[in-house]
Motif scaffolding. Sequence first.
Motif, PDB file in Angstrom:
ATOM      1  N   GLU A  89       0.852  -1.177   0.000  1.00  0.00           N
ATOM      2  CA  GLU A  89       0.000   0.000   0.000  1.00  0.00           C
ATOM      3  C   GLU A  89       0.898   1.241   0.000  1.00  0.00           C
ATOM      4  O   GLU A  89       2.089   1.165   0.308  1.00  0.00           O
ATOM      5  CB  GLU A  89      -0.909   0.000   1.231  1.00  0.00           C
ATOM      6  CG  GLU A  89      -1.871  -1.174   1.295  1.00  0.00           C
ATOM      7  CD  GLU A  89      -2.896  -1.177   0.172  1.00  0.00           C
ATOM      8  OE1 GLU A  89      -3.252  -0.095  -0.318  1.00  0.00           O
ATOM      9  OE2 GLU A  89      -3.346  -2.265  -0.204  1.00  0.00           O
ATOM     10  N   ALA A  90       0.330   2.372  -0.340  1.00  0.00           N
ATOM     11  CA  ALA A  90       1.112   3.607  -0.453  1.00  0.00           C
ATOM     12  C   ALA A  90       1.845   3.954   0.843  1.00  0.00           C
ATOM     13  O   ALA A  90       2.948   4.494   0.810  1.00  0.00           O
ATOM     14  CB  ALA A  90       0.203   4.756  -0.862  1.00  0.00           C
ATOM     15  N   ASP A  91       1.255   3.614   1.989  1.00  0.00           N
ATOM     16  CA  ASP A  91       1.867   3.967   3.272  1.00  0.00           C
ATOM     17  C   ASP A  91       2.650   2.811   3.895  1.00  0.00           C
ATOM     18  O   ASP A  91       3.037   2.871   5.046  1.00  0.00           O
ATOM     19  CB  ASP A  91       0.798   4.472   4.241  1.00  0.00           C
ATOM     20  CG  ASP A  91      -0.258   3.411   4.545  1.00  0.00           C
ATOM     21  OD1 ASP A  91      -0.366   2.431   3.794  1.00  0.00           O
ATOM     22  OD2 ASP A  91      -0.987   3.582   5.536  1.00  0.00           O
ATOM     23  N   GLU A  92       2.880   1.736   3.130  1.00  0.00           N
ATOM     24  CA  GLU A  92       3.613   0.577   3.643  1.00  0.00           C
ATOM     25  C   GLU A  92       4.971   0.469   2.969  1.00  0.00           C
ATOM     26  O   GLU A  92       5.166   0.927   1.851  1.00  0.00           O
ATOM     27  CB  GLU A  92       2.851  -0.719   3.355  1.00  0.00           C
ATOM     28  CG  GLU A  92       1.535  -0.858   4.079  1.00  0.00           C
ATOM     29  CD  GLU A  92       0.838  -2.145   3.707  1.00  0.00           C
ATOM     30  OE1 GLU A  92       0.319  -2.781   4.617  1.00  0.00           O
ATOM     31  OE2 GLU A  92       0.820  -2.507   2.520  1.00  0.00           O
ATOM     32  N   SER A  93       5.882  -0.162   3.660  1.00  0.00           N
ATOM     33  CA  SER A  93       7.166  -0.475   3.043  1.00  0.00           C
ATOM     34  C   SER A  93       7.417  -1.971   3.214  1.00  0.00           C
ATOM     35  O   SER A  93       6.814  -2.626   4.056  1.00  0.00           O
ATOM     36  CB  SER A  93       8.297   0.338   3.665  1.00  0.00           C
ATOM     37  OG  SER A  93       8.457  -0.030   5.026  1.00  0.00           O
ATOM     38  N   PHE A  94       8.282  -2.493   2.390  1.00  0.00           N
ATOM     39  CA  PHE A  94       8.645  -3.901   2.462  1.00  0.00           C
ATOM     40  C   PHE A  94      10.152  -3.973   2.348  1.00  0.00           C
ATOM     41  O   PHE A  94      10.708  -3.794   1.271  1.00  0.00           O
ATOM     42  CB  PHE A  94       7.972  -4.686   1.330  1.00  0.00           C
ATOM     43  CG  PHE A  94       8.284  -6.153   1.372  1.00  0.00           C
ATOM     44  CD1 PHE A  94       7.639  -6.977   2.263  1.00  0.00           C
ATOM     45  CD2 PHE A  94       9.228  -6.691   0.519  1.00  0.00           C
ATOM     46  CE1 PHE A  94       7.918  -8.326   2.309  1.00  0.00           C
ATOM     47  CE2 PHE A  94       9.516  -8.042   0.552  1.00  0.00           C
ATOM     48  CZ  PHE A  94       8.859  -8.868   1.448  1.00  0.00           C
ATOM     49  N   GLU A  95      10.791  -4.152   3.476  1.00  0.00           N
ATOM     50  CA  GLU A  95      12.238  -4.212   3.494  1.00  0.00           C
ATOM     51  C   GLU A  95      12.663  -5.426   4.292  1.00  0.00           C
ATOM     52  O   GLU A  95      12.051  -5.767   5.301  1.00  0.00           O
ATOM     53  CB  GLU A  95      12.818  -2.949   4.123  1.00  0.00           C
ATOM     54  CG  GLU A  95      12.524  -1.687   3.329  1.00  0.00           C
ATOM     55  CD  GLU A  95      13.086  -0.443   3.978  1.00  0.00           C
ATOM     56  OE1 GLU A  95      14.048  -0.557   4.780  1.00  0.00           O
ATOM     57  OE2 GLU A  95      12.576   0.640   3.695  1.00  0.00           O
ATOM     58  N   LEU A  96      13.701  -6.084   3.826  1.00  0.00           N
ATOM     59  CA  LEU A  96      14.255  -7.236   4.527  1.00  0.00           C
ATOM     60  C   LEU A  96      15.726  -6.983   4.809  1.00  0.00           C
ATOM     61  O   LEU A  96      16.437  -6.452   3.959  1.00  0.00           O
ATOM     62  CB  LEU A  96      14.138  -8.502   3.662  1.00  0.00           C
ATOM     63  CG  LEU A  96      12.741  -8.967   3.293  1.00  0.00           C
ATOM     64  CD1 LEU A  96      12.824 -10.157   2.346  1.00  0.00           C
ATOM     65  CD2 LEU A  96      11.953  -9.337   4.533  1.00  0.00           C
ATOM     66  N   ASP A  97      16.161  -7.390   5.996  1.00  0.00           N
ATOM     67  CA  ASP A  97      17.595  -7.374   6.222  1.00  0.00           C
ATOM     68  C   ASP A  97      18.182  -8.614   5.556  1.00  0.00           C
ATOM     69  O   ASP A  97      17.459  -9.460   5.028  1.00  0.00           O
ATOM     70  CB  ASP A  97      17.921  -7.310   7.721  1.00  0.00           C
ATOM     71  CG  ASP A  97      17.385  -8.498   8.507  1.00  0.00           C
ATOM     72  OD1 ASP A  97      17.184  -9.586   7.925  1.00  0.00           O
ATOM     73  OD2 ASP A  97      17.185  -8.340   9.729  1.00  0.00           O
ATOM     74  N   ALA A  98      19.475  -8.731   5.546  1.00  0.00           N
ATOM     75  CA  ALA A  98      20.136  -9.823   4.831  1.00  0.00           C
ATOM     76  C   ALA A  98      19.691 -11.190   5.346  1.00  0.00           C
ATOM     77  O   ALA A  98      19.466 -12.118   4.562  1.00  0.00           O
ATOM     78  CB  ALA A  98      21.647  -9.680   4.937  1.00  0.00           C
ATOM     79  N   ALA A  99      19.533 -11.338   6.652  1.00  0.00           N
ATOM     80  CA  ALA A  99      19.130 -12.626   7.228  1.00  0.00           C
ATOM     81  C   ALA A  99      17.704 -12.990   6.821  1.00  0.00           C
ATOM     82  O   ALA A  99      17.426 -14.137   6.453  1.00  0.00           O
ATOM     83  CB  ALA A  99      19.258 -12.590   8.749  1.00  0.00           C
ATOM     84  N   ALA A 100      16.792 -12.025   6.852  1.00  0.00           N
ATOM     85  CA  ALA A 100      15.401 -12.291   6.473  1.00  0.00           C
ATOM     86  C   ALA A 100      15.299 -12.601   4.985  1.00  0.00           C
ATOM     87  O   ALA A 100      14.527 -13.475   4.578  1.00  0.00           O
ATOM     88  CB  ALA A 100      14.516 -11.100   6.840  1.00  0.00           C
ATOM     89  N   GLU A 101      16.087 -11.904   4.163  1.00  0.00           N
ATOM     90  CA  GLU A 101      16.071 -12.181   2.732  1.00  0.00           C
ATOM     91  C   GLU A 101      16.595 -13.594   2.462  1.00  0.00           C
ATOM     92  O   GLU A 101      16.031 -14.329   1.652  1.00  0.00           O
ATOM     93  CB  GLU A 101      16.910 -11.159   1.965  1.00  0.00           C
ATOM     94  CG  GLU A 101      16.885 -11.398   0.469  1.00  0.00           C
ATOM     95  CD  GLU A 101      17.633 -10.357  -0.334  1.00  0.00           C
ATOM     96  OE1 GLU A 101      17.659 -10.497  -1.564  1.00  0.00           O
ATOM     97  OE2 GLU A 101      18.196  -9.412   0.264  1.00  0.00           O
ATOM     98  N   ALA A 102      17.659 -13.995   3.164  1.00  0.00           N
ATOM     99  CA  ALA A 102      18.202 -15.346   2.998  1.00  0.00           C
ATOM    100  C   ALA A 102      17.169 -16.393   3.409  1.00  0.00           C
ATOM    101  O   ALA A 102      17.005 -17.421   2.736  1.00  0.00           O
ATOM    102  CB  ALA A 102      19.476 -15.501   3.815  1.00  0.00           C
ATOM    103  N   GLU A 103      16.437 -16.134   4.492  1.00  0.00           N
ATOM    104  CA  GLU A 103      15.398 -17.058   4.947  1.00  0.00           C
ATOM    105  C   GLU A 103      14.268 -17.156   3.929  1.00  0.00           C
ATOM    106  O   GLU A 103      13.771 -18.245   3.631  1.00  0.00           O
ATOM    107  CB  GLU A 103      14.851 -16.603   6.305  1.00  0.00           C
ATOM    108  CG  GLU A 103      13.849 -17.564   6.901  1.00  0.00           C
ATOM    109  CD  GLU A 103      13.384 -17.143   8.287  1.00  0.00           C
ATOM    110  OE1 GLU A 103      12.381 -17.711   8.751  1.00  0.00           O
ATOM    111  OE2 GLU A 103      14.007 -16.259   8.904  1.00  0.00           O
ATOM    112  N   LEU A 104      13.867 -16.022   3.375  1.00  0.00           N
ATOM    113  CA  LEU A 104      12.824 -16.021   2.356  1.00  0.00           C
ATOM    114  C   LEU A 104      13.266 -16.802   1.127  1.00  0.00           C
ATOM    115  O   LEU A 104      12.532 -17.638   0.603  1.00  0.00           O
ATOM    116  CB  LEU A 104      12.466 -14.585   1.959  1.00  0.00           C
ATOM    117  CG  LEU A 104      11.490 -14.436   0.792  1.00  0.00           C
ATOM    118  CD1 LEU A 104      10.151 -15.108   1.103  1.00  0.00           C
ATOM    119  CD2 LEU A 104      11.297 -12.973   0.450  1.00  0.00           C
TER     120      LEU A 104
END
Length: 71
Positions: free
Chosen positions: A32-47
């Motif tokens: 949504e316009a007021d949301e962001s989606f950011e992952l740190d390196a560990a969360a991105e690796a888990e995803l």
Amino acid sequence: MRIFSGKVVSGQILVEGEPIPDGTVVTVLAREADESFELDAAAEAELLESLAEADRGELIPADEVLKIFRD
């Protein structure tokens, strides 16, 4: 499984980087316009590992997942 970023222009999703081959099945997550989606390196690796597990067929049946939420 690959992750792309893009932007909707005139109802079409324009993807950054290399083109996606015609016929590729995709899933789109739109913030949504007021949301962001950011992952740190560990969360991105888990995803990415979770996506790889799904590609290998290492899945939990939907009825089992739903049971967890119902209990």
